[in-house]
Every structure is written in C-alpha cells, then in structure tokens.
Enzyme design. Structure first.
Site, mmCIF file in Angstrom:
data_model
loop_
_atom_site.group_PDB
_atom_site.id
_atom_site.type_symbol
_atom_site.label_atom_id
_atom_site.label_comp_id
_atom_site.label_asym_id
_atom_site.label_seq_id
_atom_site.Cartn_x
_atom_site.Cartn_y
_atom_site.Cartn_z
ATOM 1 C CG ASP A 154 62.465 -30.647 30.180
ATOM 2 O OD1 ASP A 154 61.537 -31.248 29.608
ATOM 3 O OD2 ASP A 154 63.360 -31.230 30.829
ATOM 4 C CD GLU A 158 57.499 -31.335 30.561
ATOM 5 O OE1 GLU A 158 57.058 -32.488 30.482
ATOM 6 O OE2 GLU A 158 58.571 -31.089 31.150
HETATM 7 C C1 GLC Z 1 60.301 -33.685 30.115
HETATM 8 C C2 GLC Z 1 60.418 -34.176 28.688
HETATM 9 C C3 GLC Z 1 60.766 -35.638 28.692
HETATM 10 C C4 GLC Z 1 62.065 -35.826 29.423
HETATM 11 C C5 GLC Z 1 62.031 -35.178 30.820
HETATM 12 C C6 GLC Z 1 63.397 -35.053 31.405
HETATM 13 O O1 GLC Z 1 59.272 -34.302 30.803
HETATM 14 O O2 GLC Z 1 59.235 -33.913 28.005
HETATM 15 O O3 GLC Z 1 60.852 -36.138 27.387
HETATM 16 O O4 GLC Z 1 62.307 -37.197 29.558
HETATM 17 O O5 GLC Z 1 61.507 -33.871 30.794
HETATM 18 O O6 GLC Z 1 64.088 -33.956 30.848
#
Ligand code: GLC
Length: 610
Positions: free
Chosen positions: A250, A292
């Site tokens: 993440d 991500e």
């Molecule tokens: C990522 C997640 C999102 C979250 C962010 C902070 O982008 O997909 O939902 O707000 O990380 O953890």
C-alpha cells in the site's frame, strides 16, 4: 539463502551502508525462525510455485476484491460464499484491510494498530488461517494489504515514540519545529487536501511535528531506520505463514523521503522492495508482491523492475493509467489520448504482470499528462476538468452519477468517486435503451481489462452492476469521505438475480462470465506477452495487438454508442482473413472492404491456423 543472499544484502547496503553489519545477525535469525515455523502445506505450496513461477501470469488468473464485512460479515462468513467466487472463476481473493485498525476513523482500515491481530468483529487470526487453507484447497490465493508507509498513531511503536521510550522516535519522522517541515512542504503534494491538508501534524504529547502524508492519525514510518525493515520482514513472514500469498504494498511510492523532491518513487523504494522480496523468497517463495503505486507511467515501470532491478521487485502493479483512459475515452468518445498514453508506456519485464481494473475502492484521479494530452490534440487541464464535470454529472449530456472527491483549488484537481455502474450510466438510466447502453459500456470496460493480459481484478458488486450506496453519509466515521459511496454492502438478493437474464444484474453477470470464460481458454493472454496499441484509422475505436507464437490476437473496441466502421485490411494484416472472435465464438470474414463494429462492441480476434 545461497540464491538470494547477494540480492538481499546488496540492496540493503545501497540503502543502509555499514549499518547492515549491525542488523545482519538479527535478520538471519528472523529468517531462520520464520522458516522453522512455516507449516508443511505452505512449504508444499512453495514447491509448487517454484515449479510454476508464472502462476500469476496465467490466463486463468482472475481476482476478486472485497471487504470482509461488506461481502460476508466475518471471515467465517466468507467461507460460506466460496462457491459464489468459484462460479465466477475467481483464483485470487483480495480481502480489503482486515488487520486490527485504530478505533473510530481509520481510512477504511489503512491505519493499522496491530499487524498481527485481525479486526475483532471479523474474527481471529485462527479464522484467517483456516480461511486461507480453504481458499488454497480450491486453488484461490489470498491477498492482504500491507500498509507499509504508515501506522495508526495508536500502534505500539507510535505510543512508545510519544512517551519518548527507547529508540521509538526514530521509527517516525518527528521535528521539534516547523523549520524542516516547511522546507519539505515546498515540494510535497497533498494527498487529502480536503480533510487532511499538509503533510505534518503537531502532536502535543510528543511535542513534535510528525510526518503524516495521509490522515493526521496515519504516522509515516522512517524507512531510513533499518529497524523498520526488520519489523516488516517479521510482519510479512508472519502473515505469509498464516497463508497469505500476495501482499498489496500500500502507498509504496511514498516510503522514502528526500528534501527538494515530491518524496515519491525514490530509488531507495525499489532497493527496499527488492530486499523485502528477497527475504520473502528465502523463507516463503510462494509469496508475491503487488505494488500499489498510483504514479506516472514513466515512474510506474520501476515498480516491476527496470535495469538492474529487472524482475526483482514487485510481481504485479496496478495499471492505473489504463483504468483512467477507459473512463476518459468513454466520456470523450475518442481513443486518441488512450493510444497516446499506451504508446508512451515502457515495456514491462516479461516475468511480471499488470493488475487490471475498471474500479477499485479508491477515487479516480485524472492522471493524464499535459504532454500526452497535447500529443492527442487536446489540453491537459481542460480535459481533466471536462472529465470531472462529466463524471460528477455536471456536464450537459452526461450519463454519469459520481461525486467530486478532494477538490484542490490550488491545482484545480477534482478526483471522482462513484461505482462503475453509476459512472457508466445505470443509475441515471430511465428507459430500457438507456439501461442497455449503460450495461454495454460496462461490458466494454471489462472486456478491455480482462483481455489485456494482466490479472483482472473484479471489484465486489461490479459483477452485478451495483450502483452507488449513499448510506455512508449517515455513518459519522465515513460521512466526510465519499469514497464510501462505491464501497457498498454485498446485495445477496441481487446476487440471486444473476441467473435471470431479464435483470440488469443477470445481464451484467452473464456478460462478465462470458468474458472470463473466453479468457481462461486463451493462451494468448499469458502476461509474458505485451498488448501493444495500434493507431486506429477510426478515432472512436481502440486496437490492441498481441503477438503470440500460437497466432496473433487483436482486440477491437468501440467507445461510442453508434456503429463504427473500420477498413478490413487493417485487421486482416494482423489476424488474417478469417479470424475467430474468442468472446462470441464467431468466425469473421475480413475479405470485404469494411467491417462494422456494434455500439460499444468488444471483440477479441484470434488468427486461425490455415
Ligand atoms: C492507498 C489506499 C487508500 C488509502 C491510502 C492510505 O492509496 O488504496 O485507500 O487511503 O493508501 O493508506
């Protein structure tokens, strides 16, 4: 260890220099202990994965993304719905954040208080282990989020840092006054300008400004401290030993900070990922990483490994750009910008894959570069503004029912929330013809993602075309965050309608099933091969070509609600005169002058053996 030691040590030395000598014995002990604890069935899975290293690239790979509570109440509840997932053809289940978050507001679970405990109302670690086992028995891999950039301010490390205990202040980025934060702020963007402006939060107990990229209660970790690396190796291996097979890294782009930059995509991010992956390979080779990184294409490719890192970082990364272009072309009815964006994409390493998606739990940010827009004959800011107007339903003629998320007056950015079905016109549809059009749009977008050659990640409810859920507005912990409108409860009554071809749910489900089935039987969609965009003579259509030893494949898509024509020779040159459409099963005759594409038509043409 023999195989991966140099990888592990080399990357760590590039980041931590001589400090590696001090942590090495602890790291080795941790790897040994975790290996000792790895259960026999998981070791068997490790062996299987070593025999089939391309498991994530296979055409059968289809993912499903769901919140445990919204899908099935609890982890035990999820077990009761495995046949639903199997019926769809799912091979990989991403359960949204379920590790113990802070109480109250927690950014949908992305503010973790304890990485070794499960959110109590969902079940226990034992439940997670047993669900992972059931999934594994059915050939479904479990993915969890690894929130790696920050922890909740209630996490034990943060609590100790506030109390000034031990070295825990070094786990975070804390500053006694505004001097450094102000310098950093000069080049840092704001992720949540609306509800969490700025990147630093004053903490009275710690008497410091704390680095908080996201919400004020999400404290960024100091990855320059090698103890953080050790902590996360421990967390990853612990979860891997419970049966987690894929980790979604993440907000990975943000983990390394550097003055005078936007503190994203720094080279250390890739060294650290490579070191984490090497540690995982040593103990649990079944494990894969998904990055991500919602960043520009030129930066994104590094998450799959460029140059020296080729094939040694994440196994998969979200193809955010393609998702954005899907919605952009649907609104503009032109694929010029789509083509331009894909042409500008560097090739990915052949042993990696893309995570393909139409919608996810987050908002859509219009990641369209001014350069690409210019090349496609439009203007970046103007097009981005048009898309926000269109998808918030404000533009005349818009079929979409979304809402603006995090308007930023400084940059003019307006991101968009809304479910796929509502953005594609199903919510606003009044006549039968409008419903049909909305469903055809959804089918088109899914066809592009399922036929692209990465792992399609279906977002829960999209298989039934669920529209926006407005109930979030009356939940105090969600009311300010309209991303909850596209995070609905699973509608199991609607799921029953999936077999009824008269209903929207039934039509959507059938369309998706046929795309998934076609994909499962197409070796052409193995991810080791790239989809390459071809300039289409018709600006409303998209042509994606895959050059495969078993015959070429050409995907043809019409982004308008009208019939479109293409010169037949353009297709014939790639797939011969009599290709087969893998979706409908029909053979095409390309000996005529022109072919007609149906409104929002989607075709996967396969060259046939003579
Ligand atoms: C990522 C997640 C999102 C979250 C962010 C902070 O982008 O997909 O939902 O707000 O990380 O953890």
């Amino acid at each position: 260890m023999e195989r991966y030691r140099s990888d592990l040590e080399g990357s760590l030395r590039r980041v931590y220099g001589d400090q590696v000598d001090a942590i090495w014995p602890r790291l080795e002990a941790l790897l040994k202990r975790s290996f000792g604890e790895r259960p026999t069935e998981l070791r068997r899975l490790d062996e299987a994965r070593l025999l089939r290293p391309d498991w994530l690239q296979a055409p059968e790979m289809i993912g499903y993304v769901a919140y445990t509570d919204r899908f099935a109440g609890t982890l035990k509840g999820v077990s009761e719905h495995l046949s639903y997932l199997e019926e769809l053809g799912i091979k990989y289940l991403h359960l949204m954040p379920l590790l113990k978050p802070r109480a109250g507001e927690n950014d949908g679970g992305y503010a973790v208080q304890d990485y070794k405990a499960v959110r109590e109302d969902l079940g226990s670690m034992a439940d997670l282990r047993s669900l992972a086992g059931e999934l594994r028995a059915r050939g479904i891999s479990l993915e969890l989020d690894l929130v790696i950039n920050h922890v909740a301010e209630e996490h034990d490390w943060a609590v100790k840092a506030k109390a000034g205990y031990g070295n825990y202040r070094d786990y975070f980025l804390m500053f006694p006054n505004r001097e450094q934060p102000d310098l950093y702020e000069r080049t840092l963007p704001e992720v949540f300008p609306d509800f969490a402006p700025g990147n630093f939060t004053w903490n009275a107990a710690a008497r410091s400004w704390v680095w908080t990229t996201f919400n004020s209660y999400q404290w960024d970790l100091n990855w320059a401290n090698p103890n953080i690396f050790l902590e996360f190796v421990d967390i990853i291996l612990h979860l891997a030993n419970q049966g987690v097979e894929i980790f979604r890294l993440d907000a990975i782009a943000f983990i390394w900070k550097r003055m005078w930059t936007d503190s994203q995509n720094q080279p250390e991010v890739h060294d650290l990922t490579r070191a984490l992956r090497a540690a995982a390979r040593i103990v649990a080779p079944a494990v894969a990483f998904k990055a991500e990184a919602i960043v520009a294409p030129g930066d994104l490719i590094a998450y799959l490994g460029q140059r020296d890192h080729h094939g040694k970082v994440s196994d998969m990364a979200y193809h955010n750009s393609l998702m954005v272009q899907l919605w952009s072309s649907l609104a503009s009815r032109s694929t010029r910008l789509f083509e331009q964006a894909l042409l500008a994409f560097p090739p990915k390493p052949t042993n990696t894959t893309w995570g393909m998606y139409v919608r996810c739990h987050d908002d859509i940010g219009w990641a369209i570069s001014d350069h690409d827009a210019g090349m496609a004959g439009t203007v970046g800011w103007g097009h981005r503004a048009f898309l926000s107007d269109f998808y918030s339903g404000a533009a005349p003629g818009s079929f979409a029912r979304g809402q603006v998320f995090q308007a930023n007056p400084r940059t003019g950015d307006r991101r968009i929330s809304g479910s796929a079905a509502s953005l594609a016109g199903l919510e606003a549809a009044e006549t039968g013809a409008e419903v049909e059009s909305a469903l055809r749009r959804l089918r088109l977008l899914h066809a592009v993602t399922i036929g692209y050659g990465g792992v399609p990640l279906l977002y829960m409810g999209d298989e039934l075309a669920l529209t926006n859920d407005y109930s979030y507005a009356s939940a105090p912990e969600h009311a300010l965050d309209n991303r909850w409108m596209h995070r609905p409860q699973m509608d199991w009554d609607k799921a029953e309608e999936r077999r009824d071809p008269q209903t929207s749910a039934g039509k959507m489900y059938a369309a998706l099933r046929s795309l998934i089935q076609a994909r499962q039987h197409l070796p052409h969609l193995h991810a080791s091969i790239e989809s390459r965009v071809m300039r289409s003579p018709n600006e409303h259509t998209l042509l994606l070509r895959r050059t495969h030893p078993q015959g070429n494949m050409l995907a043809v898509y019409n982004f308008t609600n009208e019939f479109q024509a293409l010169p037949a020779w353009v297709l014939r040159e790639v797939v011969g005169a009599y290709p087969r459409d893998a979706i409908s099963g029909h053979e095409w005759n390309l000996t005529n002058e022109e072919v007609a594409l149906e409104p929002y038509g989607a075709y996967w043409l396969i060259e046939q053996a003579h």
